[in-house]
Design a protein around this motif. Structure first.
Motif, mmCIF file in Angstrom:
data_model
loop_
_atom_site.group_PDB
_atom_site.id
_atom_site.type_symbol
_atom_site.label_atom_id
_atom_site.label_comp_id
_atom_site.label_asym_id
_atom_site.label_seq_id
_atom_site.Cartn_x
_atom_site.Cartn_y
_atom_site.Cartn_z
ATOM 1 N N GLY A 33 0.709 -1.170 -0.014
ATOM 2 C CA GLY A 33 0.262 -0.021 -0.026
ATOM 3 C C GLY A 33 0.849 1.355 0.205
ATOM 4 N N ARG A 34 1.954 1.331 0.661
ATOM 5 C CA ARG A 34 2.751 2.345 0.821
ATOM 6 C C ARG A 34 3.655 2.701 -0.645
ATOM 7 N NH1 ARG A 34 5.573 1.078 6.554
ATOM 8 N NH2 ARG A 34 4.166 1.794 7.820
ATOM 9 N N TRP A 35 3.834 1.680 -1.426
ATOM 10 C CA TRP A 35 4.385 1.848 -2.524
ATOM 11 C C TRP A 35 3.422 2.186 -3.557
ATOM 12 C CZ3 TRP A 35 9.199 1.683 -4.289
ATOM 13 C CH2 TRP A 35 10.044 1.047 -3.500
ATOM 14 N N LEU A 36 2.042 1.640 -3.496
ATOM 15 C CA LEU A 36 0.839 1.988 -4.276
ATOM 16 C C LEU A 36 0.581 3.479 -4.313
ATOM 17 C CD1 LEU A 36 -1.289 -1.138 -4.331
ATOM 18 C CD2 LEU A 36 0.249 -0.096 -6.212
ATOM 19 N N ASP A 37 0.615 4.169 -3.096
ATOM 20 C CA ASP A 37 0.270 5.446 -2.645
ATOM 21 C C ASP A 37 1.375 6.410 -2.666
ATOM 22 O OD1 ASP A 37 -2.251 4.611 -1.969
ATOM 23 O OD2 ASP A 37 -1.956 4.622 0.261
ATOM 24 N N GLU A 38 2.498 5.964 -3.294
ATOM 25 C CA GLU A 38 3.874 6.508 -3.634
ATOM 26 C C GLU A 38 4.394 7.166 -2.265
ATOM 27 O OE1 GLU A 38 3.118 9.009 -6.901
ATOM 28 O OE2 GLU A 38 2.602 7.479 -8.140
ATOM 29 N N LEU A 42 11.700 4.912 -5.526
ATOM 30 C CA LEU A 42 13.149 4.874 -5.724
ATOM 31 C C LEU A 42 13.607 6.231 -6.493
ATOM 32 C CD1 LEU A 42 13.188 1.321 -7.532
ATOM 33 C CD2 LEU A 42 13.797 1.923 -5.170
ATOM 34 N N PRO A 43 14.794 6.700 -5.903
ATOM 35 C CA PRO A 43 15.015 7.968 -6.347
ATOM 36 C C PRO A 43 15.503 7.716 -7.804
ATOM 37 C CG PRO A 43 16.602 7.168 -4.874
ATOM 38 C CD PRO A 43 15.660 5.929 -4.787
ATOM 39 N N PHE A 44 15.312 8.978 -8.563
ATOM 40 C CA PHE A 44 15.877 8.919 -10.021
ATOM 41 C C PHE A 44 16.306 10.327 -10.286
ATOM 42 C CE2 PHE A 44 15.105 9.591 -14.370
ATOM 43 C CZ PHE A 44 15.930 8.639 -15.006
ATOM 44 N N GLU A 45 17.642 10.531 -10.682
ATOM 45 C CA GLU A 45 18.019 11.952 -10.954
ATOM 46 C C GLU A 45 18.500 12.122 -12.351
ATOM 47 O OE1 GLU A 45 21.660 12.630 -8.679
ATOM 48 O OE2 GLU A 45 20.454 12.036 -6.950
ATOM 49 N N GLY A 46 17.820 11.035 -13.236
ATOM 50 C CA GLY A 46 18.126 11.056 -14.717
ATOM 51 C C GLY A 46 19.576 10.942 -15.256
ATOM 52 N N ASP A 47 19.893 10.471 -16.077
ATOM 53 C CA ASP A 47 21.002 10.155 -16.712
ATOM 54 C C ASP A 47 21.955 11.562 -17.075
ATOM 55 O OD1 ASP A 47 20.809 7.605 -16.635
ATOM 56 O OD2 ASP A 47 19.810 7.552 -18.799
ATOM 57 N N PRO A 48 23.125 11.570 -16.846
ATOM 58 C CA PRO A 48 23.756 12.747 -17.301
ATOM 59 C C PRO A 48 23.621 13.210 -18.748
ATOM 60 C CG PRO A 48 25.301 11.327 -16.166
ATOM 61 C CD PRO A 48 23.886 10.561 -16.461
ATOM 62 N N GLY A 49 23.430 14.396 -19.028
ATOM 63 C CA GLY A 49 23.343 14.804 -20.592
ATOM 64 C C GLY A 49 21.785 14.769 -21.008
ATOM 65 N N ASP A 50 20.672 14.091 -19.859
ATOM 66 C CA ASP A 50 19.577 14.255 -20.266
ATOM 67 C C ASP A 50 19.037 15.642 -20.373
ATOM 68 O OD1 ASP A 50 19.323 11.703 -20.810
ATOM 69 O OD2 ASP A 50 18.105 11.115 -18.857
ATOM 70 N N SER A 51 18.174 16.125 -21.297
ATOM 71 C CA SER A 51 17.477 17.475 -21.007
ATOM 72 C C SER A 51 16.001 17.578 -20.942
ATOM 73 C CB SER A 51 17.907 18.234 -22.613
ATOM 74 O OG SER A 51 16.998 17.657 -23.572
#
Length: 57
Positions: A33-38, A42-51
């Motif tokens: 339930g905690r995952w479904l309610d967000e 998982l942290p995501f910072e994006g790939d280097p160079g992504d605009s």
């Protein structure tokens, strides 16, 4: 082997649970339930160079 439930922090024998790594199915569902309610994620910072995405109309 004793482990600690990630939901309720109770120590229990891993061989005696129907829902490892949780101590019970209830704790397993609380975690889901905690995952479904967000509340969990998982942290995501994006790939280097992504605009950033630019939308055009």
């Amino acid at each position: 082997m004793y482990v600690t439930c990630p939901t309720c922090n109770r120590r229990f024998l891993l061989d005696e649970t129907p829902a490892p790594p949780f101590c019970s199915e209830r704790c397993q569902l609380v975690d889901l339930g905690r995952w479904l309610d967000e509340e969990n994620g998982l942290p995501f910072e994006g790939d280097p160079g992504d605009s950033p995405v630019e939308y055009r109309e």
